[in-house]
Design a protein around this motif. Structure first.
Motif, PDB file in Angstrom:
ATOM      1  N   ARG A   1       0.821  -1.213   0.000  1.00  0.00           N
ATOM      2  CA  ARG A   1       0.000   0.000   0.000  1.00  0.00           C
ATOM      3  C   ARG A   1       0.853   1.261   0.000  1.00  0.00           C
ATOM      4  NH1 ARG A   1      -5.739  -0.685   3.083  1.00  0.00           N
ATOM      5  NH2 ARG A   1      -6.313  -2.671   2.106  1.00  0.00           N
ATOM      6  N   ALA A   2       1.994   1.211   0.661  1.00  0.00           N
ATOM      7  CA  ALA A   2       2.894   2.361   0.633  1.00  0.00           C
ATOM      8  C   ALA A   2       3.424   2.605  -0.775  1.00  0.00           C
ATOM      9  CB  ALA A   2       4.040   2.150   1.612  1.00  0.00           C
ATOM     10  N   VAL A   3       3.830   1.527  -1.442  1.00  0.00           N
ATOM     11  CA  VAL A   3       4.323   1.654  -2.821  1.00  0.00           C
ATOM     12  C   VAL A   3       3.210   2.133  -3.742  1.00  0.00           C
ATOM     13  CG1 VAL A   3       5.216   0.365  -4.793  1.00  0.00           C
ATOM     14  CG2 VAL A   3       6.133  -0.065  -2.511  1.00  0.00           C
ATOM     15  N   LEU A   4       2.010   1.605  -3.558  1.00  0.00           N
ATOM     16  CA  LEU A   4       0.875   2.010  -4.382  1.00  0.00           C
ATOM     17  C   LEU A   4       0.563   3.487  -4.199  1.00  0.00           C
ATOM     18  CD1 LEU A   4      -1.400   1.166  -6.306  1.00  0.00           C
ATOM     19  CD2 LEU A   4      -2.780   0.611  -4.295  1.00  0.00           C
ATOM     20  N   MET A   5       0.563   3.965  -2.962  1.00  0.00           N
ATOM     21  CA  MET A   5       0.264   5.366  -2.707  1.00  0.00           C
ATOM     22  C   MET A   5       1.357   6.272  -3.267  1.00  0.00           C
ATOM     23  SD  MET A   5      -1.860   7.523  -1.575  1.00  0.00           S
ATOM     24  CE  MET A   5      -2.989   6.420  -0.708  1.00  0.00           C
ATOM     25  N   SER A   6       2.620   5.869  -3.100  1.00  0.00           N
ATOM     26  CA  SER A   6       3.721   6.672  -3.645  1.00  0.00           C
ATOM     27  C   SER A   6       3.637   6.744  -5.164  1.00  0.00           C
ATOM     28  CB  SER A   6       5.065   6.069  -3.218  1.00  0.00           C
ATOM     29  OG  SER A   6       5.191   6.058  -1.813  1.00  0.00           O
ATOM     30  N   GLY A   7       3.333   5.618  -5.793  1.00  0.00           N
ATOM     31  CA  GLY A   7       3.184   5.615  -7.248  1.00  0.00           C
ATOM     32  C   GLY A   7       2.019   6.470  -7.702  1.00  0.00           C
ATOM     33  N   ALA A   8       0.917   6.443  -6.944  1.00  0.00           N
ATOM     34  CA  ALA A   8      -0.239   7.264  -7.298  1.00  0.00           C
ATOM     35  C   ALA A   8       0.088   8.749  -7.204  1.00  0.00           C
ATOM     36  CB  ALA A   8      -1.416   6.923  -6.389  1.00  0.00           C
ATOM     37  N   VAL A   9       0.835   9.124  -6.167  1.00  0.00           N
ATOM     38  CA  VAL A   9       1.242  10.529  -6.017  1.00  0.00           C
ATOM     39  C   VAL A   9       2.141  10.954  -7.171  1.00  0.00           C
ATOM     40  CG1 VAL A   9       2.571  12.122  -4.595  1.00  0.00           C
ATOM     41  CG2 VAL A   9       0.975  10.551  -3.521  1.00  0.00           C
ATOM     42  N   ALA A  10       3.118  10.120  -7.496  1.00  0.00           N
ATOM     43  CA  ALA A  10       4.032  10.448  -8.588  1.00  0.00           C
ATOM     44  C   ALA A  10       3.293  10.562  -9.919  1.00  0.00           C
ATOM     45  CB  ALA A  10       5.136   9.394  -8.682  1.00  0.00           C
ATOM     46  N   CYS A  11       2.375   9.641 -10.187  1.00  0.00           N
ATOM     47  CA  CYS A  11       1.610   9.693 -11.437  1.00  0.00           C
ATOM     48  C   CYS A  11       0.706  10.912 -11.495  1.00  0.00           C
ATOM     49  CB  CYS A  11       0.780   8.415 -11.591  1.00  0.00           C
ATOM     50  SG  CYS A  11       1.758   6.928 -11.898  1.00  0.00           S
ATOM     51  N   THR A  12       0.093  11.266 -10.364  1.00  0.00           N
ATOM     52  CA  THR A  12      -0.776  12.442 -10.329  1.00  0.00           C
ATOM     53  C   THR A  12       0.007  13.715 -10.618  1.00  0.00           C
ATOM     54  OG1 THR A  12      -2.245  11.371  -8.726  1.00  0.00           O
ATOM     55  CG2 THR A  12      -2.381  13.765  -8.907  1.00  0.00           C
ATOM     56  N   VAL A  13       1.161  13.841  -9.980  1.00  0.00           N
ATOM     57  CA  VAL A  13       1.993  15.030 -10.212  1.00  0.00           C
ATOM     58  C   VAL A  13       2.482  15.059 -11.655  1.00  0.00           C
ATOM     59  CG1 VAL A  13       4.110  16.208  -9.547  1.00  0.00           C
ATOM     60  CG2 VAL A  13       2.658  15.179  -7.803  1.00  0.00           C
ATOM     61  N   LEU A  14       2.851  13.897 -12.183  1.00  0.00           N
ATOM     62  CA  LEU A  14       3.311  13.834 -13.571  1.00  0.00           C
ATOM     63  C   LEU A  14       2.220  14.283 -14.530  1.00  0.00           C
ATOM     64  CD1 LEU A  14       5.403  13.026 -15.674  1.00  0.00           C
ATOM     65  CD2 LEU A  14       4.521  10.690 -15.573  1.00  0.00           C
ATOM     66  N   VAL A  15       1.005  13.833 -14.303  1.00  0.00           N
ATOM     67  CA  VAL A  15      -0.114  14.244 -15.164  1.00  0.00           C
ATOM     68  C   VAL A  15      -0.348  15.746 -15.057  1.00  0.00           C
ATOM     69  CG1 VAL A  15      -2.604  14.044 -15.506  1.00  0.00           C
ATOM     70  CG2 VAL A  15      -1.228  11.988 -15.149  1.00  0.00           C
ATOM     71  N   CYS A  16      -0.296  16.294 -13.831  1.00  0.00           N
ATOM     72  CA  CYS A  16      -0.505  17.735 -13.639  1.00  0.00           C
ATOM     73  C   CYS A  16       0.595  18.539 -14.324  1.00  0.00           C
ATOM     74  CB  CYS A  16      -0.560  18.057 -12.149  1.00  0.00           C
ATOM     75  SG  CYS A  16      -2.001  17.408 -11.284  1.00  0.00           S
ATOM     76  N   PHE A  17       1.851  18.133 -14.140  1.00  0.00           N
ATOM     77  CA  PHE A  17       2.964  18.846 -14.759  1.00  0.00           C
ATOM     78  C   PHE A  17       2.885  18.773 -16.285  1.00  0.00           C
ATOM     79  CE2 PHE A  17       6.366  18.924 -11.173  1.00  0.00           C
ATOM     80  CZ  PHE A  17       5.473  19.625 -10.390  1.00  0.00           C
ATOM     81  N   THR A  18       2.573  17.590 -16.801  1.00  0.00           N
ATOM     82  CA  THR A  18       2.476  17.431 -18.252  1.00  0.00           C
ATOM     83  C   THR A  18       1.340  18.266 -18.815  1.00  0.00           C
ATOM     84  OG1 THR A  18       3.317  15.164 -18.054  1.00  0.00           O
ATOM     85  CG2 THR A  18       2.233  15.758 -20.113  1.00  0.00           C
ATOM     86  N   SER A  19       0.200  18.280 -18.133  1.00  0.00           N
ATOM     87  CA  SER A  19      -0.933  19.086 -18.588  1.00  0.00           C
ATOM     88  C   SER A  19      -0.581  20.568 -18.571  1.00  0.00           C
ATOM     89  CB  SER A  19      -2.154  18.814 -17.701  1.00  0.00           C
ATOM     90  OG  SER A  19      -2.525  17.454 -17.745  1.00  0.00           O
ATOM     91  N   ALA A  20       0.091  21.016 -17.498  1.00  0.00           N
ATOM     92  CA  ALA A  20       0.479  22.421 -17.410  1.00  0.00           C
ATOM     93  C   ALA A  20       1.442  22.786 -18.538  1.00  0.00           C
ATOM     94  CB  ALA A  20       1.120  22.700 -16.057  1.00  0.00           C
ATOM     95  N   TYR A  21       2.375  21.887 -18.838  1.00  0.00           N
ATOM     96  CA  TYR A  21       3.340  22.169 -19.906  1.00  0.00           C
ATOM     97  C   TYR A  21       2.655  22.284 -21.263  1.00  0.00           C
ATOM     98  CZ  TYR A  21       7.163  21.500 -23.205  1.00  0.00           C
ATOM     99  OH  TYR A  21       8.037  21.645 -24.257  1.00  0.00           O
ATOM    100  N   TYR A  22       1.742  21.354 -21.556  1.00  0.00           N
ATOM    101  CA  TYR A  22       1.098  21.393 -22.861  1.00  0.00           C
ATOM    102  C   TYR A  22       0.096  22.539 -22.971  1.00  0.00           C
ATOM    103  CZ  TYR A  22       3.241  17.167 -24.639  1.00  0.00           C
ATOM    104  OH  TYR A  22       4.154  16.259 -25.121  1.00  0.00           O
ATOM    105  N   LEU A  23      -0.511  22.945 -21.859  1.00  0.00           N
ATOM    106  CA  LEU A  23      -1.361  24.133 -21.894  1.00  0.00           C
ATOM    107  C   LEU A  23      -0.524  25.377 -22.194  1.00  0.00           C
ATOM    108  CD1 LEU A  23      -3.811  23.516 -18.909  1.00  0.00           C
ATOM    109  CD2 LEU A  23      -4.383  23.575 -21.345  1.00  0.00           C
ATOM    110  N   LEU A  24       0.642  25.463 -21.545  1.00  0.00           N
ATOM    111  CA  LEU A  24       1.542  26.573 -21.840  1.00  0.00           C
ATOM    112  C   LEU A  24       1.992  26.537 -23.297  1.00  0.00           C
ATOM    113  CD1 LEU A  24       3.386  28.932 -20.946  1.00  0.00           C
ATOM    114  CD2 LEU A  24       5.116  27.208 -20.384  1.00  0.00           C
ATOM    115  N   ARG A  25       2.327  25.356 -23.766  1.00  0.00           N
ATOM    116  CA  ARG A  25       2.769  25.226 -25.162  1.00  0.00           C
ATOM    117  C   ARG A  25       1.671  25.615 -26.128  1.00  0.00           C
ATOM    118  NH1 ARG A  25       5.180  19.653 -27.879  1.00  0.00           N
ATOM    119  NH2 ARG A  25       5.283  20.444 -30.034  1.00  0.00           N
ATOM    120  N   PHE A  26       0.435  25.239 -25.810  1.00  0.00           N
ATOM    121  CA  PHE A  26      -0.686  25.604 -26.675  1.00  0.00           C
ATOM    122  C   PHE A  26      -0.838  27.124 -26.751  1.00  0.00           C
ATOM    123  CE2 PHE A  26      -5.250  26.621 -27.062  1.00  0.00           C
ATOM    124  CZ  PHE A  26      -5.503  26.076 -28.305  1.00  0.00           C
ATOM    125  N   GLY A  27      -0.751  27.792 -25.577  1.00  0.00           N
ATOM    126  CA  GLY A  27      -0.858  29.249 -25.578  1.00  0.00           C
ATOM    127  C   GLY A  27       0.285  29.911 -26.326  1.00  0.00           C
TER     128      GLY A  27
END
Length: 200
Positions: free
Chosen positions: A148-174
């Motif tokens: 469960r610790a590994v699962l939660m850590s992976g979920a946090v990392a994936c969530t941040v990765l999705v947020c960072f990637t979305s922010a980057y592509y939104l900036l790129r679009f603008g």
């Protein structure tokens, strides 16, 4: 040989800088450099901050789940039982159903169903867990806290990765929209200049 290696390393550095927008190319616009800077910043944040946050959250989850397992173990007790009968294991799960018997502290013999994760035969001795009512229960998972610790850590990392990637592509679009508008304006200016020269 050393000179060739140095030249090769320098070439790799130059290509990397060019791809990341760190070269002195005069054709790069302010939007290009901003996009490269934000991309590098997000990458550094992900590589440095995210592991620390994931480890911190994973550590807390591990401690919490470990206490849950310990409290669960404290409510149970383990005894040795004898396999009396073995059923047919289902094809979809590596579980062997069986009937087991054991003798409690008062000398009373008990008989109950038991699901073994390994192949057993009648007469074999297995360890079973009993609750306070003397019923057979699933044994506490030894890997629950870690998984469960590994699962939660992976979920946090994936969530941040999705947020960072979305922010980057939104900036790129603008920035792409700004580039297009600037290119259209500059081409219109060039067209007027060339048109004026042709008329003259």
């Amino acid at each position: 040989m050393t000179a060739e290696r140095s030249a090769g390393s320098a070439g790799i550095v130059r290509r990397t800088c060019r791809r990341m927008g760190l070269d002195r190319n005069p054709m790069r616009r302010r939007e290009d450099r901003l996009q490269s800077a934000v991309g590098m910043l997000l990458t550094l944040l992900f590589l440095v901050v995210v592991p620390l946050v994931a480890i911190g959250i994973g550590g807390r989850v591990y401690d919490t789940e470990s206490r849950v397992v310990e409290s669960r173990i404290a409510e149970l007790h383990r005894v040795d039982a004898t396999v009396v009968e073995v059923g047919k294991a289902p094809l979809y799960a590596p579980i062997t159903p069986a009937r087991v018997s054991w003798v409690d502290g008062d000398g009373v013999t008990h008989l109950d169903d038991y699901r073994s994760s390994a192949l057993v035969k009648p007469g074999a001795t297995v360890s079973i867990w009993l609750d306070r009512g003397g019923r057979v229960v699933e044994p506490p998972s030894e890997t629950r806290a870690l998984s469960r610790a590994v699962l939660m850590s992976g979920a946090v990392a994936c969530t941040v990765l999705v947020c960072f990637t979305s922010a980057y592509y939104l900036l790129r679009f603008g920035l792409d929209r700004r580039r297009v508008r600037r290119w259209e304006t500059e081409w219109a200016t060039v067209g007027l200049t060339w048109g004026g020269r042709g008329t003259a």
